[in-house]
Design a protein around this motif. Sequence first.
Motif, short mmCIF file in Angstrom:
data_model
loop_
_atom_site.label_atom_id
_atom_site.label_comp_id
_atom_site.label_asym_id
_atom_site.label_seq_id
_atom_site.Cartn_x
_atom_site.Cartn_y
_atom_site.Cartn_z
N ALA A 177 80.93 146.04 64.46
CA ALA A 177 81.34 146.37 65.81
C ALA A 177 80.47 145.57 66.77
CB ALA A 177 81.19 147.86 66.07
N GLY A 178 81.07 145.04 67.79
CA GLY A 178 80.31 144.30 68.78
C GLY A 178 79.47 145.22 69.62
N ILE A 179 80.06 146.28 70.13
CA ILE A 179 79.37 147.23 70.99
C ILE A 179 79.83 148.63 70.62
CG2 ILE A 179 79.07 148.02 73.37
CD1 ILE A 179 79.65 145.21 74.31
N ILE A 180 78.88 149.55 70.48
CA ILE A 180 79.21 150.96 70.29
C ILE A 180 78.80 151.68 71.56
CG2 ILE A 180 78.75 153.04 68.97
CD1 ILE A 180 78.23 151.34 66.55
N LYS A 181 79.77 152.20 72.29
CA LYS A 181 79.48 152.90 73.53
C LYS A 181 79.41 154.40 73.25
CE LYS A 181 81.65 149.49 76.48
NZ LYS A 181 82.66 149.22 77.52
N PRO A 182 78.36 155.07 73.71
CA PRO A 182 78.26 156.52 73.49
C PRO A 182 79.31 157.27 74.30
CG PRO A 182 76.49 155.79 74.90
CD PRO A 182 77.22 154.55 74.44
#
Length: 74
Positions: A30-35
């Motif tokens: 995953a490039g970015i995991i946003k909470p």
Amino acid sequence: MNFFVHQNIVIHHLKIDGISNSSVCQIGSAGIIKPLSQLYNTGCFTEPAPSAGPIPRVEREEFVPLVPLVEPTR
């Protein structure tokens, strides 16, 4: 610079022991995991729960199984 990752993932068994509001289960890259946290009041509560009281002491009782057990035989 851009990276493109193509994956083929096959999961035969996935066991998750516990989950909480801050849990993340990532499979693959995953490039970015946003909470994200979503809390819902599904019980229509209007005030906080009362404080927990002391744990009641219970005298040791004889264990009675819910399923009748039979003595082993040879």
